[in-house]
Design a protein around this motif. Structure first.
Motif, PDB file in Angstrom:
ATOM      1  N   ALA A  33       0.827  -1.209   0.000  1.00 18.99           N
ATOM      2  CA  ALA A  33       0.000   0.000   0.000  1.00 18.99           C
ATOM      3  C   ALA A  33       0.860   1.257   0.000  1.00 18.99           C
ATOM      4  CB  ALA A  33      -0.922   0.010   1.219  1.00 18.99           C
ATOM      5  N   MET A  34       0.294   2.328  -0.543  1.00 18.37           N
ATOM      6  CA  MET A  34       0.912   3.642  -0.501  1.00 18.37           C
ATOM      7  C   MET A  34       0.821   4.193   0.924  1.00 18.37           C
ATOM      8  SD  MET A  34       2.002   4.197  -3.572  1.00 18.37           S
ATOM      9  CE  MET A  34       2.260   5.975  -3.714  1.00 18.37           C
ATOM     10  N   PRO A  35       1.562   5.267   1.238  1.00 16.58           N
ATOM     11  CA  PRO A  35       1.500   5.822   2.596  1.00 16.58           C
ATOM     12  C   PRO A  35       0.097   6.209   3.043  1.00 16.58           C
ATOM     13  CG  PRO A  35       3.375   6.726   1.425  1.00 16.58           C
ATOM     14  CD  PRO A  35       2.599   5.923   0.429  1.00 16.58           C
ATOM     15  N   ASP A  36      -0.782   6.558   2.099  1.00 13.98           N
ATOM     16  CA  ASP A  36      -2.152   6.920   2.476  1.00 13.98           C
ATOM     17  C   ASP A  36      -3.070   5.714   2.622  1.00 13.98           C
ATOM     18  OD1 ASP A  36      -2.588   6.108  -0.125  1.00 13.98           O
ATOM     19  OD2 ASP A  36      -3.285   8.049  -0.858  1.00 13.98           O
ATOM     20  N   LEU A  84       9.286  -9.994   2.161  1.00 15.70           N
ATOM     21  CA  LEU A  84       8.820  -8.772   1.510  1.00 15.70           C
ATOM     22  C   LEU A  84       9.130  -7.578   2.402  1.00 15.70           C
ATOM     23  CD1 LEU A  84       6.982  -7.154  -0.578  1.00 15.70           C
ATOM     24  CD2 LEU A  84       5.093  -7.685   0.982  1.00 15.70           C
ATOM     25  N   ALA A  85       9.650  -6.508   1.808  1.00 16.02           N
ATOM     26  CA  ALA A  85       9.846  -5.250   2.530  1.00 16.02           C
ATOM     27  C   ALA A  85       9.375  -4.106   1.649  1.00 16.02           C
ATOM     28  CB  ALA A  85      11.307  -5.054   2.906  1.00 16.02           C
ATOM     29  N   THR A  86       8.713  -3.148   2.250  1.00 19.07           N
ATOM     30  CA  THR A  86       8.227  -1.975   1.540  1.00 19.07           C
ATOM     31  C   THR A  86       8.712  -0.729   2.266  1.00 19.07           C
ATOM     32  OG1 THR A  86       6.252  -3.138   0.782  1.00 19.07           O
ATOM     33  CG2 THR A  86       6.180  -0.736   0.748  1.00 19.07           C
ATOM     34  N   SER A  87       9.315   0.190   1.524  1.00 21.41           N
ATOM     35  CA  SER A  87       9.822   1.435   2.094  1.00 21.41           C
ATOM     36  C   SER A  87       9.148   2.617   1.429  1.00 21.41           C
ATOM     37  CB  SER A  87      11.343   1.541   1.901  1.00 21.41           C
ATOM     38  OG  SER A  87      12.010   0.509   2.595  1.00 21.41           O
ATOM     39  N   SER A  88       8.932   3.657   2.208  1.00 19.71           N
ATOM     40  CA  SER A  88       8.335   4.883   1.693  1.00 19.71           C
ATOM     41  C   SER A  88       8.982   6.077   2.371  1.00 19.71           C
ATOM     42  CB  SER A  88       6.824   4.906   1.941  1.00 19.71           C
ATOM     43  OG  SER A  88       6.275   6.153   1.568  1.00 19.71           O
ATOM     44  N   GLY A 122      23.886  12.889  -1.582  1.00 20.78           N
ATOM     45  CA  GLY A 122      23.480  14.261  -1.841  1.00 20.78           C
ATOM     46  C   GLY A 122      22.249  14.411  -2.709  1.00 20.78           C
ATOM     47  N   GLY A 123      21.670  13.306  -3.160  1.00 23.28           N
ATOM     48  CA  GLY A 123      20.470  13.373  -3.984  1.00 23.28           C
ATOM     49  C   GLY A 123      19.219  13.412  -3.134  1.00 23.28           C
ATOM     50  N   THR A 124      18.099  13.145  -3.768  1.00 23.25           N
ATOM     51  CA  THR A 124      16.825  13.124  -3.070  1.00 23.25           C
ATOM     52  C   THR A 124      16.052  11.878  -3.476  1.00 23.25           C
ATOM     53  OG1 THR A 124      14.820  14.399  -2.574  1.00 23.25           O
ATOM     54  CG2 THR A 124      15.592  14.414  -4.862  1.00 23.25           C
ATOM     55  N   HIS A 125      14.943  11.617  -2.819  1.00 25.28           N
ATOM     56  CA  HIS A 125      14.201  10.407  -3.157  1.00 25.28           C
ATOM     57  C   HIS A 125      13.498  10.584  -4.504  1.00 25.28           C
ATOM     58  CE1 HIS A 125      10.865  12.727  -1.377  1.00 25.28           C
ATOM     59  NE2 HIS A 125      10.052  11.924  -2.043  1.00 25.28           N
ATOM     60  N   LEU A 126      13.422   9.491  -5.248  1.00 25.67           N
ATOM     61  CA  LEU A 126      12.824   9.496  -6.581  1.00 25.67           C
ATOM     62  C   LEU A 126      11.455   8.826  -6.590  1.00 25.67           C
ATOM     63  CD1 LEU A 126      15.966   8.498  -8.688  1.00 25.67           C
ATOM     64  CD2 LEU A 126      15.095  10.796  -8.220  1.00 25.67           C
ATOM     65  N   TRP A 127      11.163   8.042  -5.561  1.00 27.44           N
ATOM     66  CA  TRP A 127       9.936   7.259  -5.553  1.00 27.44           C
ATOM     67  C   TRP A 127       9.241   7.415  -4.213  1.00 27.44           C
ATOM     68  CZ3 TRP A 127       9.537   5.674 -10.407  1.00 27.44           C
ATOM     69  CH2 TRP A 127      10.705   5.417 -11.129  1.00 27.44           C
ATOM     70  N   ARG A 128       7.921   7.341  -4.230  1.00 33.57           N
ATOM     71  CA  ARG A 128       7.132   7.417  -2.998  1.00 33.57           C
ATOM     72  C   ARG A 128       7.100   6.078  -2.279  1.00 33.57           C
ATOM     73  NH1 ARG A 128       1.352   9.341  -3.568  1.00 33.57           N
ATOM     74  NH2 ARG A 128       1.612   9.551  -1.297  1.00 33.57           N
ATOM     75  N   ILE A 129       7.303   5.004  -3.036  1.00 31.65           N
ATOM     76  CA  ILE A 129       7.260   3.678  -2.436  1.00 31.65           C
ATOM     77  C   ILE A 129       8.107   2.721  -3.267  1.00 31.65           C
ATOM     78  CG2 ILE A 129       5.179   2.985  -3.698  1.00 31.65           C
ATOM     79  CD1 ILE A 129       4.315   1.420  -1.229  1.00 31.65           C
ATOM     80  N   ALA A 130       8.811   1.835  -2.587  1.00 26.04           N
ATOM     81  CA  ALA A 130       9.558   0.760  -3.250  1.00 26.04           C
ATOM     82  C   ALA A 130       9.334  -0.510  -2.451  1.00 26.04           C
ATOM     83  CB  ALA A 130      11.044   1.089  -3.310  1.00 26.04           C
ATOM     84  N   LEU A 175       6.886  -0.088  -7.496  1.00 23.01           N
ATOM     85  CA  LEU A 175       7.679   1.129  -7.525  1.00 23.01           C
ATOM     86  C   LEU A 175       6.797   2.247  -8.039  1.00 23.01           C
ATOM     87  CD1 LEU A 175      10.699   2.021  -7.015  1.00 23.01           C
ATOM     88  CD2 LEU A 175      10.981   1.848  -9.507  1.00 23.01           C
ATOM     89  N   ALA A 176       6.625   3.297  -7.261  1.00 28.51           N
ATOM     90  CA  ALA A 176       5.739   4.374  -7.681  1.00 28.51           C
ATOM     91  C   ALA A 176       6.204   5.701  -7.094  1.00 28.51           C
ATOM     92  CB  ALA A 176       4.312   4.083  -7.229  1.00 28.51           C
TER      93      ALA A 176
END
Length: 290
Positions: free
Chosen positions: A202-205, A219-223, A241-249, A289-290
């Protein structure tokens, strides 16, 4: 509390003595600073209590080694910059970090802790960024040493490692069909009704976006936005030094520790880099991945 784990649930069906094990047994407690709950079926009351005591011992061990929120091997390492005679579990975790750090081009890096603290407290992020770098950690069979002011967090891997150890315990106790949910999921065998264990992603919401079918897999899900720190910054940080590219992996793998580490790193990696990293770990798969 940055811990992504909300609860621990074990639903098990044992092939041993099924006639005596019709009811479920429940345990509630604390695991690494968070409320934990275990529901165990397929066992007698005596067997369940025996298993619960062993699970408690495993969780206490992980608290004593990996916790950032109480006195532990990790807090002593961060405070003193030196940990003599690190436990086998810490050595095994560091060895896996070596592999994932290299495979992800440094995206997975436990030395991000000073940067995390700076963002969380409004500190100097520039100075904190200069304290990161897993290759700067010096390890041997007898000690771990950090450079001055460096710190480590194993929050991106220790929960998965704990799930793996509980899974090992369940095998030793004769349970063949078990699902262990510590935020990171380790699944043994099949559901009592047959077929693999079903885990929704699921997404964070809370919006469901995929379902993984698990049998002897994790299974592992990170957000990054699952927990916000400081003035609303995502809690998964890029030490490069970058930033996150995905809301969930979301990743499945042969072990929960590996799935945990990969899902964390993938949040800040592009798709080509993700595919290259997966190729380094046979049996690992990107589920969402989203």
């Amino acid at each position: 509390m940055l811990n992504r784990r909300r609860f621990l649930t074990i639903a098990a069906a044992s092939l041993a003595a099924p006639a005596q094990a019709a009811s479920a047994h429940e345990w509630n407690g604390i695991a690494m600073g968070s409320a934990a709950r275990i529901v165990l079926s397929g066992a007698t009351k005596e067997k369940a209590e025996h298993v619960f005591r062993k699970v408690e011992a495993v969780l206490r061990q992980f608290e004593q080694q990996f916790s950032l929120h109480r006195e532990s091997d990790l807090t002593r390492l961060n405070r003193n910059g030196w940990l003599p005679h690190p436990a086998d579990e810490i050595q095994a975790t560091c060895a896996l970090v070596d592999l994932v750090h290299a495979a992800t081009g440094g995206a997975f890096d436990p030395t991000v802790q000073p940067l995390w603290l700076a963002i969380a407290t409004g500190g100097d992020t520039g100075a904190a960024s200069g304290l990161t770098g897993w290759t700067r950690v010096r390890r041997s069979t007898t000690e771990i040493r950090l450079e001055p002011r460096m710190q480590i967090t194993f929050n991106g891997i220790a929960q998965g490692q704990a799930a793996d150890r509980v899974a090992d315990l369940m095998r030793e106790e004769g349970f063949t069909n078990v699902i262990i949910d510590m935020g990171e999921i380790a699944a043994l065998g099949e559901r009592p009704s047959g077929g693999g264990w079903r885990a929704d992603i699921a997404m964070p919401d809370g919006t469901k976006m995929a379902r993984a079918i698990l049998s002897d897999r994790a299974l592992a899900t990170s957000s990054p936005e699952g927990t916000l720190i400081g003035k609303g910054s995502p809690h998964i940080l890029d030490p490069r030094g970058g930033t996150h590219l995905w809301r969930i992996a979301s990743v499945t793998a042969p072990s929960a520790a590996l799935a945990d580490a990969l899902s964390t790193a993938f949040c800040i990696m592009d798709r080509n880099a993700i595919e290259a990293a997966l190729a380094r770990f046979p049996g690992s798969r990107l589920e969402a991945l989203a």
